[in-house]
Design an enzyme around this catalytic site. Structure first.
Site, mmCIF file in Angstrom:
data_model
loop_
_atom_site.group_PDB
_atom_site.id
_atom_site.type_symbol
_atom_site.label_atom_id
_atom_site.label_comp_id
_atom_site.label_asym_id
_atom_site.label_seq_id
_atom_site.Cartn_x
_atom_site.Cartn_y
_atom_site.Cartn_z
ATOM 1 N N ASP A 35 0.865 -1.186 0.000
ATOM 2 C CA ASP A 35 0.000 0.000 0.000
ATOM 3 C C ASP A 35 0.896 1.230 0.000
ATOM 4 O OD1 ASP A 35 -2.060 2.077 0.872
ATOM 5 O OD2 ASP A 35 -3.282 0.270 0.976
ATOM 6 N N ASP A 53 4.349 3.168 -3.922
ATOM 7 C CA ASP A 53 3.359 3.873 -4.741
ATOM 8 C C ASP A 53 3.208 3.107 -6.051
ATOM 9 O OD1 ASP A 53 1.878 5.512 -6.355
ATOM 10 O OD2 ASP A 53 2.911 7.362 -5.757
ATOM 11 N N TYR A 149 -14.408 7.970 -11.824
ATOM 12 C CA TYR A 149 -14.217 6.667 -11.173
ATOM 13 C C TYR A 149 -14.843 5.513 -11.976
ATOM 14 C CZ TYR A 149 -14.575 3.268 -7.278
ATOM 15 O OH TYR A 149 -14.498 2.161 -6.472
ATOM 16 N N LYS A 153 -12.717 2.519 -14.087
ATOM 17 C CA LYS A 153 -12.955 1.118 -13.718
ATOM 18 C C LYS A 153 -13.374 0.324 -14.968
ATOM 19 C CE LYS A 153 -12.545 0.793 -9.087
ATOM 20 N NZ LYS A 153 -11.357 0.135 -8.527
ATOM 21 N N ASN A 178 -21.204 -1.471 -2.890
ATOM 22 C CA ASN A 178 -21.115 -0.933 -1.520
ATOM 23 C C ASN A 178 -20.758 -1.937 -0.418
ATOM 24 O OD1 ASN A 178 -21.916 1.828 -2.068
ATOM 25 N ND2 ASN A 178 -23.883 0.916 -2.600
ATOM 26 N N LYS A 200 -22.386 9.763 12.355
ATOM 27 C CA LYS A 200 -23.321 10.857 12.666
ATOM 28 C C LYS A 200 -24.311 10.434 13.759
ATOM 29 C CE LYS A 200 -23.357 12.892 8.009
ATOM 30 N NZ LYS A 200 -24.200 13.221 6.856
ATOM 31 N N GLN A 218 -32.975 7.944 -2.261
ATOM 32 C CA GLN A 218 -32.098 7.191 -3.163
ATOM 33 C C GLN A 218 -31.839 5.809 -2.544
ATOM 34 O OE1 GLN A 218 -31.343 9.921 -1.402
ATOM 35 N NE2 GLN A 218 -29.172 10.155 -0.943
HETATM 36 N N1 LIG Z 1 -15.625 -0.302 -0.446
HETATM 37 C C1 LIG Z 1 -16.510 -0.335 -1.419
HETATM 38 O O1 LIG Z 1 -17.720 -0.217 -1.172
HETATM 39 C C2 LIG Z 1 -16.079 -0.522 -2.847
HETATM 40 C C3 LIG Z 1 -17.070 -0.487 -3.846
HETATM 41 C C4 LIG Z 1 -16.689 -0.662 -5.172
HETATM 42 C C5 LIG Z 1 -15.351 -0.888 -5.488
HETATM 43 N N2 LIG Z 1 -14.410 -0.903 -4.496
HETATM 44 C C6 LIG Z 1 -13.008 -1.132 -4.892
HETATM 45 O O2 LIG Z 1 -12.411 -2.058 -3.997
HETATM 46 C C7 LIG Z 1 -11.042 -1.742 -3.802
HETATM 47 C C8 LIG Z 1 -10.732 -1.607 -2.313
HETATM 48 O O3 LIG Z 1 -11.583 -0.607 -1.767
HETATM 49 P P1 LIG Z 1 -11.577 -0.216 -0.227
HETATM 50 O O4 LIG Z 1 -12.984 0.054 0.159
HETATM 51 O O5 LIG Z 1 -10.799 -1.190 0.550
HETATM 52 O O6 LIG Z 1 -10.848 1.201 -0.296
HETATM 53 P P2 LIG Z 1 -9.652 1.799 0.584
HETATM 54 O O7 LIG Z 1 -9.509 3.217 0.167
HETATM 55 O O8 LIG Z 1 -9.839 1.496 2.017
HETATM 56 O O9 LIG Z 1 -8.422 0.952 0.061
HETATM 57 C C9 LIG Z 1 -7.708 1.267 -1.103
HETATM 58 C C10 LIG Z 1 -6.237 1.312 -0.725
HETATM 59 O O10 LIG Z 1 -5.470 1.610 -1.908
HETATM 60 C C11 LIG Z 1 -4.375 2.363 -1.490
HETATM 61 N N3 LIG Z 1 -3.770 3.140 -2.585
HETATM 62 C C12 LIG Z 1 -4.258 4.256 -3.180
HETATM 63 N N4 LIG Z 1 -3.381 4.720 -4.075
HETATM 64 C C13 LIG Z 1 -2.304 3.877 -4.034
HETATM 65 C C14 LIG Z 1 -1.069 3.870 -4.716
HETATM 66 N N5 LIG Z 1 -0.751 4.805 -5.611
HETATM 67 N N6 LIG Z 1 -0.194 2.863 -4.436
HETATM 68 C C15 LIG Z 1 -0.495 1.908 -3.505
HETATM 69 N N7 LIG Z 1 -1.656 1.892 -2.834
HETATM 70 C C16 LIG Z 1 -2.545 2.866 -3.094
HETATM 71 C C17 LIG Z 1 -4.951 3.321 -0.452
HETATM 72 O O11 LIG Z 1 -3.928 3.872 0.366
HETATM 73 C C18 LIG Z 1 -5.915 2.417 0.297
HETATM 74 O O12 LIG Z 1 -5.332 1.882 1.468
HETATM 75 C C19 LIG Z 1 -10.786 -0.467 -4.616
HETATM 76 O O13 LIG Z 1 -10.263 -0.819 -5.874
HETATM 77 C C20 LIG Z 1 -12.160 0.121 -4.785
HETATM 78 O O14 LIG Z 1 -12.256 0.938 -5.928
HETATM 79 C C21 LIG Z 1 -14.745 -0.730 -3.184
#
Ligand SMILES: NC(=O)c1ccc[n+]([C@@H]2O[C@H](COP(=O)([O-])OP(=O)(O)OC[C@H]3O[C@@H](n4cnc5c(N)ncnc54)[C@H](O)[C@@H]3O)[C@@H](O)[C@H]2O)c1
Length: 334
Positions: A35, A53, A149, A153, A178, A200, A218
């Site tokens: 991460d 990164d 976004y 994706k 979600n 909240k 919604q």
């Molecule tokens: N949580 C949801 O409801 C949800 C819904 C749809 C899709 N997703 C997808 O699931 C995945 C995980 O989501 P999450 O809820 O755990 O989100 P999150 O933000 O908690 O986790 C994503 C992680 O990616 C890391 N990250 C961001 N940029 C980075 C980089 N440049 N290099 C390395 N790490 C990096 C962030 O630091 C973070 O810890 C994501 O791809 C998200 O788009 C999540």
């Protein structure tokens, strides 16, 4: 004897990634977590956890070295407020992460690559009614996804499909609807509705007001994180390389979500609707027909049960931070 696969989880410092690392460790795998930031609330149990990164190509090569399977969860993302305000950053950052991670994985001989997509890829024109028809995988085209976004994706999904077709590279594509649960972001702008509402409600006085984004009519469906992780592991093990929904299919309005969380907290709150705030599409639900066919399973954790665990965790975090009074001995015994 077949060696146990070595697994990489990107985004392992984030919400779903951290839960997935815990599950994979419990299942006995060797796990590398990557991460750009550390985990927020507890240490990662990954065998190897490094800060890199992943927008940068050479970091993706380093991360995928000697790895058999990749769960690519790293992404710049957040709730509706965050994703509607940061189209350029989100699109650029995630296109860089996904393109570099996919190609580095292929070049380093990874066997399977799972990409975490989102229900935000579905066309906005199919989500104008709160009483929405659940979205099936084939509904994604013709495309009209969430700006920023959703577009990135959808593009990354297509890229995975091209890699499968042109290189025979094994990809898996999951469309989350979600996800919520403990150890997720609950404030700061990146939190999603269940966590934001739990915070909240926890901070509100009984009988007092609670701010609601939009008219609260919604609709969405919400999946508890343990179901999410179970679905991920099952999908990785399957032969299905086309996009697959992973979500709960119980539709609730945001007003209902507030009522459920208020009941859990034992509070009665007055909703104050703010029409100036972003609320996303009018309705969205997951059609789980294909999910059931492919995995022989679907998410089953009850919303009330999952929210009770999540609410208690957020309330406790707020107590630890001194933003809610500590429990008395009598309350703890209850
Ligand atoms: N949580 C949801 O409801 C949800 C819904 C749809 C899709 N997703 C997808 O699931 C995945 C995980 O989501 P999450 O809820 O755990 O989100 P999150 O933000 O908690 O986790 C994503 C992680 O990616 C890391 N990250 C961001 N940029 C980075 C980089 N440049 N290099 C390395 N790490 C990096 C962030 O630091 C973070 O810890 C994501 O791809 C998200 O788009 C999540």
């Amino acid at each position: 004897m077949k060696a146990t696969p070595r697994i990489l989880v990107t985004g392992a410092g984030g919400f779903i990634g951290h839960h997935l690392v815990k599950r994979l460790k419990k299942d006995g795998f060797w796990v590398r977590g990557i991460d750009v930031k550390p985990t927020d609330y507890e240490a990662s149990p990954a065998d190897d956890f490094a800060l890199l990164d992943l927008r940068l190509w050479e970091n993706c090569l380093q991360a995928t070295k000697d790895i058999d399977q990749v769960y690519n969860l790293a992404a710049d993302m957040g709730g509706i407020g965050y994703i509607t305000a940061n189209h350029a950053d989100i699109s650029r950052n995630n296109i860089l992460i996904n393109t570099h991670m996919l190609d580095a994985s292929r070049l380093n001989g990874v066997n399977r690559f799972l990409f975490s997509s989102s229900a935000c890829v579905y066309p906005q024109y199919k989500q104008n009614d709160p009483d929405v028809t659940p979205l099936k995988e084939s509904d994604a085209m013709p495309a009209d996804p969430e700006p920023g976004y959703g577009w990135e994706k959808l593009f990354a999904e297509e890229l995975c499909r091209y890699y499968k077709k042109d290189y025979g590279f094994e990809t898996r594509i999951v469309r989350f609807h979600n996800v919520y649960g403990p150890l997720g972001t609950y404030e700061g702008g990146k939190e999603k509705a269940p966590a934001a509402i739990s915070r909240k409600v926890a901070l509100a006085e009984d009988g007092g007001p609670i701010e609601v984004w939009g008219d609260g009519e919604q609709t969405r469906s919400f999946m508890y994180v343990d179901d999410c992780v179970e679905g991920l592991v099952r999908l990785m093990a399957s032969d299905h390389s086309e996009p697959l929904n992973l979500g709960n299919d119980r539709l609730v309005t945001i007003n209902e979500l507030i009522d459920i969380i208020s009941r859990i907290a034992g509070k009665k709150l007055k909703k104050q609707h703010d029409s100036t705030k972003p609320q996303g599409v009018r309705g969205r639900n997951s059609d789980n027909t294909l999910l059931n066919q492919v995995l022989g399973w679907e998410p089953k954790i009850d919303l009330e049960e999952g929210l009770a665990i999540t609410y208690k965790w957020i309330e406790n975090e707020l107590r630890k931070a001194g933003r809610l009074p500590a429990l008395t001995a009598g309350q703890m015994a209850d």
